[in-house]
Design a protein around this motif. Structure first.
Motif, PDB file in Angstrom:
ATOM      1  N   ASP A   4       1.162  -1.612  -0.121  1.00  0.00           N
ATOM      2  CA  ASP A   4      -0.536   0.568  -0.306  1.00  0.00           C
ATOM      3  C   ASP A   4       0.899   1.262  -0.393  1.00  0.00           C
ATOM      4  OD1 ASP A   4       0.970   0.133   2.461  1.00  0.00           O
ATOM      5  OD2 ASP A   4      -1.178   0.122   3.432  1.00  0.00           O
ATOM      6  N   ILE A   5       2.089   1.160  -0.003  1.00  0.00           N
ATOM      7  CA  ILE A   5       3.037   2.291   0.018  1.00  0.00           C
ATOM      8  C   ILE A   5       2.796   3.180  -1.289  1.00  0.00           C
ATOM      9  CG2 ILE A   5       5.632   1.228  -0.532  1.00  0.00           C
ATOM     10  CD1 ILE A   5       6.492   3.384   1.261  1.00  0.00           C
ATOM     11  N   SER A   6       2.953   2.591  -2.195  1.00  0.00           N
ATOM     12  CA  SER A   6       3.423   2.784  -3.468  1.00  0.00           C
ATOM     13  C   SER A   6       2.579   1.517  -4.854  1.00  0.00           C
ATOM     14  CB  SER A   6       3.936   3.639  -4.095  1.00  0.00           C
ATOM     15  OG  SER A   6       5.099   3.006  -4.299  1.00  0.00           O
ATOM     16  N   ALA A   7       2.148   1.852  -5.708  1.00  0.00           N
ATOM     17  CA  ALA A   7       2.229   1.243  -7.074  1.00  0.00           C
ATOM     18  C   ALA A   7       2.879   1.415  -7.919  1.00  0.00           C
ATOM     19  CB  ALA A   7       1.165   1.013  -7.411  1.00  0.00           C
ATOM     20  N   SER A   8       4.471   1.284  -7.607  1.00  0.00           N
ATOM     21  CA  SER A   8       5.871   1.542  -8.566  1.00  0.00           C
ATOM     22  C   SER A   8       5.572   1.425 -10.298  1.00  0.00           C
ATOM     23  CB  SER A   8       6.719   0.696  -8.698  1.00  0.00           C
ATOM     24  OG  SER A   8       7.551   1.486  -9.234  1.00  0.00           O
ATOM     25  N   ASN A   9       5.883   2.606 -10.641  1.00  0.00           N
ATOM     26  CA  ASN A   9       5.244   2.232 -12.105  1.00  0.00           C
ATOM     27  C   ASN A   9       6.635   1.574 -12.635  1.00  0.00           C
ATOM     28  OD1 ASN A   9       7.211   4.294 -11.692  1.00  0.00           O
ATOM     29  ND2 ASN A   9       7.955   5.727 -13.128  1.00  0.00           N
ATOM     30  N   CYS A  10       7.619   1.038 -12.508  1.00  0.00           N
ATOM     31  CA  CYS A  10       8.495  -0.338 -12.791  1.00  0.00           C
ATOM     32  C   CYS A  10       7.845  -1.394 -12.406  1.00  0.00           C
ATOM     33  CB  CYS A  10      10.238   0.799 -12.632  1.00  0.00           C
ATOM     34  SG  CYS A  10      10.392   2.298 -12.828  1.00  0.00           S
ATOM     35  N   ASP A  45       8.846   4.929  -8.251  1.00  0.00           N
ATOM     36  CA  ASP A  45       8.690   4.828  -7.733  1.00  0.00           C
ATOM     37  C   ASP A  45       8.771   4.173  -7.005  1.00  0.00           C
ATOM     38  OD1 ASP A  45       7.855   7.902  -7.894  1.00  0.00           O
ATOM     39  OD2 ASP A  45       6.084   6.794  -9.370  1.00  0.00           O
ATOM     40  N   VAL A  46       9.131   4.130  -5.924  1.00  0.00           N
ATOM     41  CA  VAL A  46       9.438   2.735  -4.927  1.00  0.00           C
ATOM     42  C   VAL A  46       9.501   3.616  -3.398  1.00  0.00           C
ATOM     43  CG1 VAL A  46      11.705   2.092  -6.232  1.00  0.00           C
ATOM     44  CG2 VAL A  46      12.298   3.648  -4.401  1.00  0.00           C
ATOM     45  N   GLY A  47       8.937   2.067  -2.642  1.00  0.00           N
ATOM     46  CA  GLY A  47       8.738   2.377  -0.831  1.00  0.00           C
ATOM     47  C   GLY A  47       8.519   1.145  -0.631  1.00  0.00           C
ATOM     48  N   ALA A  83       9.418   4.896   9.397  1.00  0.00           N
ATOM     49  CA  ALA A  83       8.762   4.121   8.313  1.00  0.00           C
ATOM     50  C   ALA A  83       9.101   3.672   7.073  1.00  0.00           C
ATOM     51  CB  ALA A  83       7.482   4.762   8.895  1.00  0.00           C
ATOM     52  N   PRO A  84       8.289   3.173   6.359  1.00  0.00           N
ATOM     53  CA  PRO A  84       8.634   3.044   4.986  1.00  0.00           C
ATOM     54  C   PRO A  84       8.005   4.787   4.615  1.00  0.00           C
ATOM     55  CG  PRO A  84       7.166   1.403   5.169  1.00  0.00           C
ATOM     56  CD  PRO A  84       7.097   2.261   6.788  1.00  0.00           C
ATOM     57  N   VAL A  85       9.049   4.523   3.130  1.00  0.00           N
ATOM     58  CA  VAL A  85       8.946   6.931   2.769  1.00  0.00           C
ATOM     59  C   VAL A  85       8.922   6.413   0.940  1.00  0.00           C
ATOM     60  CG1 VAL A  85      10.101   7.602   4.354  1.00  0.00           C
ATOM     61  CG2 VAL A  85      11.568   6.876   2.553  1.00  0.00           C
ATOM     62  N   GLN A  86       8.299   6.892   0.462  1.00  0.00           N
ATOM     63  CA  GLN A  86       8.552   7.330  -0.446  1.00  0.00           C
ATOM     64  C   GLN A  86       9.794   7.683  -1.421  1.00  0.00           C
ATOM     65  OE1 GLN A  86       5.720   5.641  -2.218  1.00  0.00           O
ATOM     66  NE2 GLN A  86       6.739   5.886  -4.203  1.00  0.00           N
ATOM     67  N   ILE A  87      10.049   6.533  -2.238  1.00  0.00           N
ATOM     68  CA  ILE A  87      11.402   7.739  -3.213  1.00  0.00           C
ATOM     69  C   ILE A  87      11.155   7.739  -4.544  1.00  0.00           C
ATOM     70  CG2 ILE A  87      13.737   6.476  -3.688  1.00  0.00           C
ATOM     71  CD1 ILE A  87      13.747   5.062  -0.549  1.00  0.00           C
ATOM     72  N   LYS A  88      11.358   8.358  -5.102  1.00  0.00           N
ATOM     73  CA  LYS A  88      11.680   8.676  -6.254  1.00  0.00           C
ATOM     74  C   LYS A  88      13.166   8.380  -7.398  1.00  0.00           C
ATOM     75  CE  LYS A  88       8.892  11.033  -9.401  1.00  0.00           C
ATOM     76  NZ  LYS A  88       8.020  10.633  -9.864  1.00  0.00           N
ATOM     77  N   LEU A  89      13.384   7.120  -8.064  1.00  0.00           N
ATOM     78  CA  LEU A  89      14.717   6.326  -7.830  1.00  0.00           C
ATOM     79  C   LEU A  89      15.121   7.281  -9.731  1.00  0.00           C
ATOM     80  CD1 LEU A  89      16.857   5.374  -6.207  1.00  0.00           C
ATOM     81  CD2 LEU A  89      15.787   2.869  -6.990  1.00  0.00           C
ATOM     82  N   GLU A  90      16.002   7.690  -9.616  1.00  0.00           N
ATOM     83  CA  GLU A  90      15.864   8.345 -10.887  1.00  0.00           C
ATOM     84  C   GLU A  90      17.374   7.240 -11.578  1.00  0.00           C
ATOM     85  OE1 GLU A  90      14.858  11.228 -12.290  1.00  0.00           O
ATOM     86  OE2 GLU A  90      13.739  11.331 -10.563  1.00  0.00           O
ATOM     87  N   PRO A 141      10.895  -5.885  -4.720  1.00  0.00           N
ATOM     88  CA  PRO A 141      10.106  -4.811  -4.163  1.00  0.00           C
ATOM     89  C   PRO A 141       8.662  -5.624  -3.711  1.00  0.00           C
ATOM     90  CG  PRO A 141      12.016  -4.596  -5.383  1.00  0.00           C
ATOM     91  CD  PRO A 141      11.777  -6.084  -5.746  1.00  0.00           C
ATOM     92  N   THR A 142       8.401  -4.567  -2.751  1.00  0.00           N
ATOM     93  CA  THR A 142       6.998  -4.516  -2.551  1.00  0.00           C
ATOM     94  C   THR A 142       5.933  -4.467  -3.460  1.00  0.00           C
ATOM     95  OG1 THR A 142       7.019  -3.629  -0.549  1.00  0.00           O
ATOM     96  CG2 THR A 142       7.443  -6.029  -0.017  1.00  0.00           C
TER      97      THR A 142
END
Length: 187
Positions: free
Chosen positions: A41-47, A79-81, A109-116, A147-148
Motif C-alpha cells: 500500500d505504500i505505492s504502486a510503482s511505475n516500474c 517510484d519505490v518504497g 517507517a517506509p518512505v516514498q522514493i523517486k529513484l532516478e 520489491p513489495t
C-alpha cells in the motif's frame, strides 16, 4: 572458502532492537505472497523488478549483516518504497520457504522514493546465522528479491563473497525499510 566462512561465520541473536514488526512470513509461498500483497500500500510503482538490480553487500565486520542496494537500471524514474522481499534459495536454486522473515520499520517507517536512472535506495538486512548441523538451519546459496511495490522478482547478488560459492546458514532474516541514503539502515 576460509574467507567465506570468516565473512559469514558467527551467529547473531535477533533481539528485535525494540523495533515494531510489520509483517512476517514463514512457511509456504502463498503465505509470503499474501503478506507481501498486504504491504504493497505504500505505492504502486511505475516500474517492475526487471528495471532494478539488487545487491546484498556483506558487512565483513558484522557477520550476518548486509546492506541491500536496489539500483534503478532503467532509463526512467521509478517510484519505490516499503521493503524488498528476500527469498533464500538452495544449491538447486529452489526457494527455501522455511526461513522466518520479518519486515521491520528500521531505521524508520517506509518512505516514498523517486529513484532516478542509475540511483540506488538502501535497506539493512540481518540474518540470524546457525549451525549447518541444526535441523532448523537452512543453507542459502543465493536470494531472489521482489520489491513489495513492484511486479516480478530478480536475483540478488551477494557482494563480498570474493567469487566463491555462497553458503549462508540461515535461521531467520530481518529486513528493514528502503531508504534514500545509507545512514542508519544497518542494524
Amino acid at each position: 572458502m576460509g574467507a567465506v566462512a570468516g565473512l559469514f561465520g558467527g551467529a547473531l541473536l535477533l533481539a528485535g532492537c525494540g523495533q515494531a514488526a510489520t509483517g512476517s512470513t514463514t512457511g509456504d509461498i502463498s503465505a509470503a505472497n499474501a503478506d507481501s500483497a498486504a504491504q504493497r500500500d505504500i505505492s504502486a510503482s511505475n516500474c517492475s523488478a526487471e528495471d532494478v538490480k539488487v545487491d546484498l553487500n556483506a558487512q565483513p565486520d558484522h557477520p550476518g549483516e548486509f546492506l541491500l542496494a536496489l539500483t534503478n537500471t532503467s532509463d526512467k524514474s521509478c517510484d519505490v518504497g516499503g521493503w524488498v522481499d528476500l527469498v533464500p534459495r538452495n544449491m538447486a536454486d529452489e526457494p527455501i520457504t522455511q526461513v522466518p522473515t520479518d519486515k521491520i520499520e528500521h531505521p524508520g517507517a517506509p518512505v516514498q522514493i523517486k529513484l532516478e536512472p542509475g540511483r540506488t535506495a538502501f535497506a539493512g538486512v540481518r540474518a540470524e546465522l546457525g549451525d549447518k548441523a541444526d535441523p532448523n538451519t537452512y543453507v542459502a546459496s543465493g536470494f531472489t528479491a521482489a520489491p513489495t511495490d513492484m511486479d516480478g522478482e530478480v536475483n540478488a547478488d551477494v557482494v563480498g563473497s570474493e567469487g566463491q560459492p555462497v553458503q549462508i546458514p540461515l535461521k531467520s532474516l530481518q529486513i528493514g525499510t528502503l531508504q534514500p541514503i545509507t545512514d542508519g539502515v544497518l542494524f
